[in-house]
Design an enzyme around this catalytic site. Structure first.
Site, PDB file in Angstrom:
ATOM      1  CE  LYS A 294      -4.462   1.057   0.486  1.00 37.71           C
ATOM      2  NZ  LYS A 294      -5.628   0.192   0.213  1.00 37.71           N
TER       3      LYS A 294
ATOM      4  N   GLY B  43     -17.734   8.069  -2.458  1.00 40.17           N
ATOM      5  CA  GLY B  43     -16.684   8.150  -3.472  1.00 40.17           C
ATOM      6  C   GLY B  43     -16.923   7.062  -4.516  1.00 40.17           C
ATOM      7  CG  ASN B  44     -14.681   3.964  -7.661  1.00 40.62           C
ATOM      8  OD1 ASN B  44     -14.981   2.841  -7.274  1.00 40.62           O
ATOM      9  ND2 ASN B  44     -14.448   4.224  -8.928  1.00 40.62           N
ATOM     10  CB  ALA B  45     -16.106   1.951  -2.919  1.00 39.69           C
ATOM     11  N   GLY B  46     -18.559   3.828  -2.740  1.00 35.43           N
ATOM     12  CA  GLY B  46     -19.871   4.096  -2.138  1.00 35.43           C
ATOM     13  C   GLY B  46     -20.935   4.468  -3.156  1.00 35.43           C
TER      14      GLY B  46
ATOM     15  N   GLY C  81     -20.002   7.175   2.957  1.00 34.66           N
ATOM     16  CA  GLY C  81     -18.953   7.404   1.963  1.00 34.66           C
ATOM     17  C   GLY C  81     -19.570   7.351   0.577  1.00 34.66           C
TER      18      GLY C  81
HETATM   19  N1  GLU Z   1      -7.345   0.177  -3.201  1.00 36.70           N
HETATM   20  C1  GLU Z   1      -8.081  -1.033  -3.439  1.00 36.70           C
HETATM   21  C2  GLU Z   1      -8.106  -1.886  -2.189  1.00 36.70           C
HETATM   22  O1  GLU Z   1      -7.957  -1.400  -1.101  1.00 36.70           O
HETATM   23  C3  GLU Z   1      -7.599  -1.766  -4.679  1.00 36.70           C
HETATM   24  C4  GLU Z   1      -6.174  -2.200  -4.672  1.00 36.70           C
HETATM   25  C5  GLU Z   1      -5.670  -2.724  -6.004  1.00 36.70           C
HETATM   26  O2  GLU Z   1      -6.434  -2.785  -6.934  1.00 36.70           O
HETATM   27  O3  GLU Z   1      -4.481  -3.056  -6.056  1.00 36.70           O
HETATM   28  O4  GLU Z   1      -8.359  -3.063  -2.244  1.00 36.70           O
END
Ligand code: GLU
Length: 407
Positions: free
Chosen positions: A100, A211-214, A209
């Protein structure tokens, strides 16, 4: 407790629940990089930004995980998020370790040009650390395909080679995968479908939230007949028993910058959203939202973690006692990295798939992972989180043993 302390607590609890002893190797990240870099701001001044990239575990494959931009990013948080990625990638059984990254930056106060310069400078600072066979970033909180496009471009300029596989979540024109833009949310929806027989959660959902996911999960669920009774973003939330008109809400947020003050809905706080009358609660923002303080007041019967780390271990215990089912982040939001993996496979082979092929494979991954986690949870009488962690730890430790790194 810090995010990393929470993550280590989850590790210990899961390991002891299944009698796995060799988990020392998972208590420290394999590699940690902290960088600082100067960026020219629009007013001509120079500002120093701090960034991090953590490769938590590499036994099952290259590090994989997103890069977030957030003013509160620090090394502790990035370590926790990198650990969770290692677990997630093992839960859905894709050939990656966990990683990360993060940059301490408040995107809301930046111009587009400043954001681009930060993205490029960060890549300059970490370019030797990452690579298609070493460590593969992707989008996360406040980063998106546009940011990935800049980052890929910078990496390719520095290395003098095309290497689309160094980063996923890219624009389609640069080798991105069909479906990746909404796969975190859709993966969660596929998982709820796979879980529906077991969990019968009901059809009212509240989402923290947007954003993209929410916002995508709100759209997918309302298309499937769910009622989205509440939604929120960093400025606050909205609630209506009747269910929100999700496409109108998305338009409203585009226009006004927030979901608040939406017609025919009552403004609520983010805290109120977590405790509102709903069947399913979907935290889709940041860590540590459900704590020992508010866990006793949660009314949902199922919490699906679309964010990473939204429930503290203490809250987890309270929820478990209260019979509230938690579908953990490392399972529920794994659709993002699953399609990142498909994107990387397409980049490596040079053969690009139709959207339906991506979605079919995503569905298969999510239902397979759910079935395996459910099986482990029944076999060992564990919560879904502990079962998912136990499964992942077993897979990672097996790879470490096969490498001869632990005997
Ligand atoms: N940021 C996303 C996660 O937390 C996707 C990570 C990725 O696709 O490598 O799972």
């Amino acid at each position: 407790m810090s995010a990393f302390e929470n993550a280590m607590k989850q590790l210990e609890e899961a390991a002891s629940a299944v009698g796995e002893q060799d988990v020392e190797i998972l208590k420290e990240p394999k590699r940690t990089l902290q960088v600082s870099f100067p960026v020219r701001m629009d007013d001509g001044s120079i500002k120093i930004f701090r960034g991090y990239r953590v490769q938590y575990n590499l036994a099952r494959g290259p590090a994989k995980g997103g890069i977030r931009f957030h003013p509160k990013v620090d090394l502790d948080e990035v370590k926790a998020l990198a650990f969770w990625m290692a677990v997630k990638n093992a839960v859905i059984d894709i050939p990656y370790g966990g990683g990360k990254g993060g940059v301490e930056a408040d995107v809301k106060k930046l111009s587009e040009a400043e954001k681009e310069r930060i993205s490029r400078e960060f890549i300059k600072a970490i370019k030797d650390f990452i690579g298609p066979k070493k460590d593969i970033p992707a989008p996360d909180v406040y980063t998106d395909s546009k940011v990935m496009g800049w980052m890929l471009d910078e990496y390719e300029k520095l290395t003098g080679e095309h290497s689309p596989g160094v980063i996923t979540g890219k624009p389609l024109s640069l080798g991105g995968s069909k479906g990746r833009a909404f796969s975190t949310a859709l993966g969660g929806v596929y998982l709820l479908e796979a879980a529906a027989k077991e969990l019968t959660p009901g059809k009212k959902a509240a989402i923290q939230g947007f954003g993209n996911a929410g916002s995508n999960v709100a759209g997918f669920l309302s298309e499937r007949g769910y009622k989205i009774v509440a939604a929120s973003d960093s400025k606050g939330g909205v609630y209506t028993k009747q269910g929100l008109d999700v496409s109108a809400l998305i338009e409203h947020k585009k226009k006004t910058g927030s979901v608040i003050n939406f017609r025919n809905a009552e403004n609520i706080t983010n805290e109120e959203l977590l405790e509102c009358e709903t069947d399913i609660l979907i935290p889709a923002a940041l860590e540590n939202q459900v704590t020992k303080e508010n866990a006793p007041r949660i009314k949902a019967s199922v919490i699906s973690e679309l964010a990473n780390g939204p429930i503290t271990p203490e809250a987890d215990k309270i929820l478990e006692k209260r019979g509230i089912i938690v579908i953990p982040d490392v399972l529920f939001n794994a659709g993002g990295v699953a399609v990142s993996y498909f994107e990387w496979v397409q980049n490596n082979t040079g053969l690009y798939w139709k959207e339906q092929e991506v979605l079919d494979r995503l569905k298969e991954k999510m239902s397979q992972a759910f079935a395996e986690v459910l099986d482990a949870s029944k076999k060992h009488k564990l919560s879904l989180r502990k079962a998912a962690f136990a499964l992942a730890i077993k897979r990672i430790i097996e790879a470490e043993r096969d490498r001869g790194n632990i005997k």
